[in-house]
Design an enzyme around this catalytic site. Structure first.
Site, PDB file in Angstrom:
ATOM      1  N   GLN A  69       0.835  -1.200   0.000  1.00 25.67           N
ATOM      2  CA  GLN A  69       0.000   0.000   0.000  1.00 25.67           C
ATOM      3  C   GLN A  69       0.871   1.251   0.000  1.00 25.67           C
ATOM      4  OE1 GLN A  69      -2.471  -1.953   3.430  1.00 25.67           O
ATOM      5  NE2 GLN A  69      -3.439  -0.004   3.014  1.00 25.67           N
TER       6      GLN A  69
ATOM      7  N   PHE B  31      -6.230  -4.262   3.268  1.00 29.58           N
ATOM      8  CA  PHE B  31      -6.950  -3.971   4.519  1.00 29.58           C
ATOM      9  C   PHE B  31      -6.060  -3.385   5.606  1.00 29.58           C
ATOM     10  CE2 PHE B  31      -9.063  -7.733   2.531  1.00 29.58           C
ATOM     11  CZ  PHE B  31     -10.174  -7.062   2.058  1.00 29.58           C
TER      12      PHE B  31
ATOM     13  N   GLU C  28       0.174  -1.837   4.597  1.00 29.04           N
ATOM     14  CA  GLU C  28       0.570  -0.431   4.750  1.00 29.04           C
ATOM     15  C   GLU C  28       2.024  -0.372   5.181  1.00 29.04           C
ATOM     16  OE1 GLU C  28      -2.053   2.226   6.970  1.00 29.04           O
ATOM     17  OE2 GLU C  28      -0.436   3.654   7.246  1.00 29.04           O
TER      18      GLU C  28
ATOM     19  N   ARG D 112      -5.322   7.082  16.790  1.00 25.50           N
ATOM     20  CA  ARG D 112      -6.685   7.020  16.239  1.00 25.50           C
ATOM     21  C   ARG D 112      -7.660   6.413  17.258  1.00 25.50           C
ATOM     22  NH1 ARG D 112      -9.287   8.205  11.458  1.00 25.50           N
ATOM     23  NH2 ARG D 112      -7.466   8.712  10.219  1.00 25.50           N
TER      24      ARG D 112
ATOM     25  N   PHE E  17      -8.091   1.107  11.959  1.00 27.47           N
ATOM     26  CA  PHE E  17      -6.836   1.637  12.490  1.00 27.47           C
ATOM     27  C   PHE E  17      -6.953   2.102  13.946  1.00 27.47           C
ATOM     28  CE2 PHE E  17      -3.096   4.611  12.031  1.00 27.47           C
ATOM     29  CZ  PHE E  17      -2.226   3.778  11.359  1.00 27.47           C
TER      30      PHE E  17
ATOM     31  N   ALA F 153      -5.983   5.067   5.353  1.00 24.68           N
ATOM     32  CA  ALA F 153      -6.777   6.062   6.083  1.00 24.68           C
ATOM     33  C   ALA F 153      -8.022   6.481   5.297  1.00 24.68           C
ATOM     34  CB  ALA F 153      -5.922   7.277   6.449  1.00 24.68           C
TER      35      ALA F 153
ATOM     36  N   GLU G  62     -13.029   2.764   5.379  1.00 23.89           N
ATOM     37  CA  GLU G  62     -12.996   2.225   6.740  1.00 23.89           C
ATOM     38  C   GLU G  62     -14.261   2.419   7.569  1.00 23.89           C
ATOM     39  OE1 GLU G  62      -9.228   4.454   7.257  1.00 23.89           O
ATOM     40  OE2 GLU G  62      -8.625   2.666   8.352  1.00 23.89           O
TER      41      GLU G  62
HETATM   42  N1  LUZ Z   1      -2.542   5.041   8.421  1.00 23.78           N
HETATM   43  C1  LUZ Z   1      -1.801   6.043   8.903  1.00 23.78           C
HETATM   44  C2  LUZ Z   1      -3.863   4.984   8.611  1.00 23.78           C
HETATM   45  O1  LUZ Z   1      -0.594   6.029   8.743  1.00 23.78           O
HETATM   46  N2  LUZ Z   1      -2.395   7.043   9.551  1.00 23.78           N
HETATM   47  C3  LUZ Z   1      -3.728   7.085   9.775  1.00 23.78           C
HETATM   48  O2  LUZ Z   1      -4.233   8.021  10.373  1.00 23.78           O
HETATM   49  C4  LUZ Z   1      -4.496   6.003   9.296  1.00 23.78           C
HETATM   50  N3  LUZ Z   1      -5.803   5.951   9.514  1.00 23.78           N
HETATM   51  C5  LUZ Z   1      -6.490   4.918   9.076  1.00 23.78           C
HETATM   52  C6  LUZ Z   1      -5.853   3.907   8.391  1.00 23.78           C
HETATM   53  N4  LUZ Z   1      -4.557   3.942   8.153  1.00 23.78           N
HETATM   54 MO1  MOS Z   2      -5.273   1.350   6.360  1.00 24.31          MO
HETATM   55  S1  MOS Z   2      -5.888   0.480   8.083  1.00 24.31           S
HETATM   56  O1  MOS Z   2      -6.173   2.533   5.826  1.00 24.31           O
HETATM   57  O2  MOS Z   2      -3.900   0.817   5.752  1.00 24.31           O
END
Ligand code: LUZ
Ligand code: MOS
Length: 750
Positions: free
Chosen positions: A191, A222, A226, A304, A338, A503, A706
């Site tokens: 991601q 999902f 990331e 978060r 998250f 996010a 999300e």
């Molecule tokens: N990833 C991130 C996220 O690095 N910062 C965020 O605030 C976030 N929020 C939701 C999902 N991934």
């Molecule tokens: Mo995300 S939990 O938006 O990689």
């Protein structure tokens, strides 16, 4: 508009990492990982494994030319273990061989011994021992200490939530090969292309410009890709760089499940105080986040949780603290929501506890405390365009909530073996990366001489159809047919310094950058048209592939316009840059305005429980969702449906189990149960709230990835009600997932 990938998906033509034709002589990797959860490596000998025919080389941390460090936020995670191991499945060595089969065979010849240390898997135990990944944080509003004395009712309780395996269909993987000038090109199922690029540069001690990351699409992520795609991309890059040969890894499901982190389990204590008329006056909670063995994204996830710890309610006095606890599990990571789902589950549990003790429906408390216009969030942002009340009103009316509650009561009086339960789950989810600098994006647009368009953005397509939305954005600015537009792979040489697609903000950020680029190009095309027609640019409009002058259609059609512009040496390429305005956050005060806007909605969940067996069905999930002005209702509804089912899975059936030694027992699909079509709700209804949508959302179409996951939390409380209807002696507790086994125990609790 349909998802532009739908035909190639159903015909199997879409290319994922493992479908990329590899170069001749491509080598394969297998990871030698720790079999103990905590210990010192006292003996390691891989000389026998190296001698197997077909094994090219075995890499350890000693072969890393740069830094053996892949921690993104905090530098506390090695690529390969050095002297100690901290979780089962932690990579120690990488075997590179002519085939995956040979590489795996070599794994069995590696000799390793450990001096084992104490294993901690419980976050509360870790906190007691001072094992924190980083310092705790607290968000506060008002003064809870003063508020308790004003409360008519005070209730306390404990909440546990489990983790969740991402179970993306495509497992983690990466493919790297040397290109010209001592550079590397890496295909990664990630991601976050830039994050992967940066970490490879770090471990190889190379400047970032020598590392090119290319991503076509992912078979799901999902949040699991990331941060955690990085390690595997680093491994193939290390081998490819040192051997100067192409190298690929695509994990099998078993390795993927045992090596990678999951949603964070939390264990929490709460205290809630209400006035006589059921206003929540005070809420205090302490949450213990099970971070696993390294920080990964835990600091941001903790944040978060804090931002969403009051969900869709206004509570004048709140104090919430989160500890991120270091345990001997794989580092837990981003997962759709998250940290917000974990936080919301605690406040909803507190309300359910209060309602149960007061012998009323939780909905009475919920509706009395919904956030209103200009209320202050505990982090200082003033709530604007609050839609939770509207969603609730529509939901109550359209779905006839009062009648539904009555019918459930009637059913429960008439039936002995079966009981029903119904719940309301409101959501309020902040859109923007909580780390302000991450809220930026770029897009590169080429208009080719024939009028066709190629677009590159930083967005990663992972099945959510962000590419389809990008096509819609460009088509709407130029007013041309969508077939003229092609979305290129996400590549760090075309779009640099990307934020991960995460996010829920992929479409907003990249779409706005794309819109800006397209608007600039459109301006040039309008000037060209004005020049041809010898008129003022303000008289020109491009509509339905034609130039219009003062609302009159002219002879100049799209291709003609582009050809003319090219011959006139007009620049037909543009780079757009977008940075979300307004947002900021001051960590020293824990106050600011971190979110561009919020997404709201309500879900009414009804379940039927078989009180002999403990099994259950989710009958209905009836939703009113705030899409803003949805730019693609098919895609957005698909996101809501998928998220609801994923949320219900987390809350009711997906149970991760580790043994005392820290080994994942639920390490395959026979022991880890995710929702299938039979366990999905029998009916999901979605009403779109009618609003014009916020300006900061792309084309006023709100982020959707999300937020709807948290509707799934409603299934927990509906089940809890059904259990209580059967067994009045059941002392309600908050331990998710509420699996059939757990339900059965509670049905017969005395
Ligand atoms: N990833 C991130 C996220 O690095 N910062 C965020 O605030 C976030 N929020 C939701 C999902 N991934
Ligand atoms: Mo995300 S939990 O938006 O990689």
């Amino acid at each position: 508009m349909k998802n532009i990938d739908s035909i190639s998906h159903v015909t199997g033509k879409s290319v994922y990492l493992d479908d990329i034709p590899v170069q001749k002589g491509t080598l394969n990797g297998a990871i030698f990982a720790s079999s103990v959860a905590h210990g010192k490596i006292s003996h390691l000998d891989y000389s026998k494994a190296e001698k197997i025919s077909g094994v090219e080389r075995i890499f350890s941390y000693k072969d890393i030319p740069g830094k053996n460090q892949i921690g993104g936020i905090i530098e506390d995670e090695t690529l390969f273990a050095e002297n100690e191991v901290h979780y089962q499945g932690q990579p120690i060595l990488l075997v590179i061989a002519k085939s995956e089969y040979i590489a795996r065979k070599a794994l069995s010849l590696i000799e390793v011994k450990f001096d084992e240390y104490e294993v901690i898997t419980d976050p509360r135990v870790a906190q007691e021992k001072g094992q924190l990944l980083f310092p705790p944080r607290t968000f506060k509003l008002g003064n809870t200490d003063d508020a308790w004395s004003k409360c008519e009712y005070i209730f306390e309780g404990k909440v546990e939530n489990g983790g969740q395996e991402h179970l993306y269909i495509e497992t983690q993987g990466s493919y790297a090969y040397p290109i010209d000038n001592g550079s590397l090109r890496i295909h990664s199922s990630t991601q976050g292309a830039t994050l992967v690029q940066k970490m490879i540069a770090r471990i190889l001690d190379l400047p970032m410009h020598r590392i090119e990351i290319d991503v076509a699409r992912l078979g799901g992520a999902f949040g699991g890709k990331e941060d955690q795609a990085t390690a595997f991309a680093c491994m193939v890059s290390l081998a490819a760089f040192i051997l100067q040969k192409p190298v690929k890894i695509a994990l099998n499901r078993h390795d993927d499940m045992r090596m990678t982190g999951k949603r964070h389990p939390y264990s929490s204590d709460f205290r809630i105080g209400l006035s006589k008329d059921l206003k929540i006056l005070a809420f205090k909670a302490t949450m213990y986040q099970n971070g696993g063995a390294a920080s990964d994204l835990s600091p941001a996830i903790m944040e978060r949780t804090l931002f969403h710890s009051t969900n869709a309610y206004f509570i004048p006095n709140t104090e919430v603290t989160v500890y991120s606890c270091k345990t001997n599990l794989p580092p837990n990571t981003a997962f759709r929501g998250f940290g917000a789902p974990q936080g919301m589950f605690v406040i909803e549990s507190a309300i359910a506890k209060a309602a149960c003790q007061l012998n009323i429906s939780p909905i009475i408390i919920q509706e009395k405390n919904f956030l209103k216009e200009k209320d202050e969030f505990q982090f200082g942002q003033i709530a604007e365009n609050v839609n939770i009340g509207k969603c609730y009103e529509i939901s109550k009316k359209t779905y006839n909530l009062d009648l539904l509650e009555k019918q459930v009561k009637e059913f429960n009086t008439k039936n002995i073996d079966f009981k029903k339960g119904v719940s309301l789950m409101p959501i309020c989810f902040g859109i923007s990366f909580t780390k302000t600098p991450m809220n930026q994006a770029r897009a590169l647009v080429h208009i080719y001489q024939d009028g066709s368009i190629g677009i590159s953005t930083g967005a990663i397509e992972m099945g959510q159809a962000v590419n389809t939305k990008m096509v819609q954005v460009a088509a709407s600015v130029f007013s041309i047919n969508t077939e003229r537009i092609k979305i290129e792979s996400t590549n760090t040489t075309r779009v640099a310094n990307t934020s991960p697609t995460a996010a829920s903000s992929g479409a907003d950020l990249n779409g706005n950058a794309l819109r800006i680029a397209c608007i600039t190009l459109l301006g040039r095309l309008i000037d060209t048209a004005a020049k041809i027609l010898n008129c003022n640019s303000s008289e020109i409009e491009i509509k339905d592939e034609h130039v219009f002058r003062n609302n009159q259609k002219t002879e100049i059609y799209w291709e003609k316009l582009i050809e003319t512009a090219f011959l006139d040496r007009v620049c037909l390429t543009e780079n757009g840059h977008y940075a979300t305005p307004i947002i900021y956050f001051d960590k020293t005060k824990e106050k600011g305005h971190p979110f561009a806007y919020h997404v709201y909605g309500t879900a009414i969940t009804s379940v039927t429980l078989d009180c002999i067996r403990g099994t259950y069905e989710v009958d209905d999930v009836k939703i009113v969702h705030d899409f803003g002005n949805s730019m693609n209702t098919i895609i957005d509804r698909g996101q809501v449906e998928g998220a609801v089912v994923q949320g219900i899975g987390w809350m009711t059936m997906e149970e991760l189990s580790y043994d005392k030694a820290g080994k994942l027992m639920s390490n395959s699909l026979s022991t880890y149960k995710v929702p299938d079509i039979y366990s999905a709700p029998k009916n999901i209804e979605i009403i779109a709230l009618e609003t014009k949508g916020p300006e900061l959302a792309i084309l006023r179409s709100k982020a959707v990835g999300e937020p709807p996951l948290m509707y799934g939390i409603g299934a927990f409380f509906a089940l809890q009600k059904a259990i209580k209807a059967f067994n009045p002696k059941y002392k309600i507790d908050f331990e998710a997932p509420l699996t059939p086994e757990k339900v059965l125990m509670r049905l017969y609790q005395c």
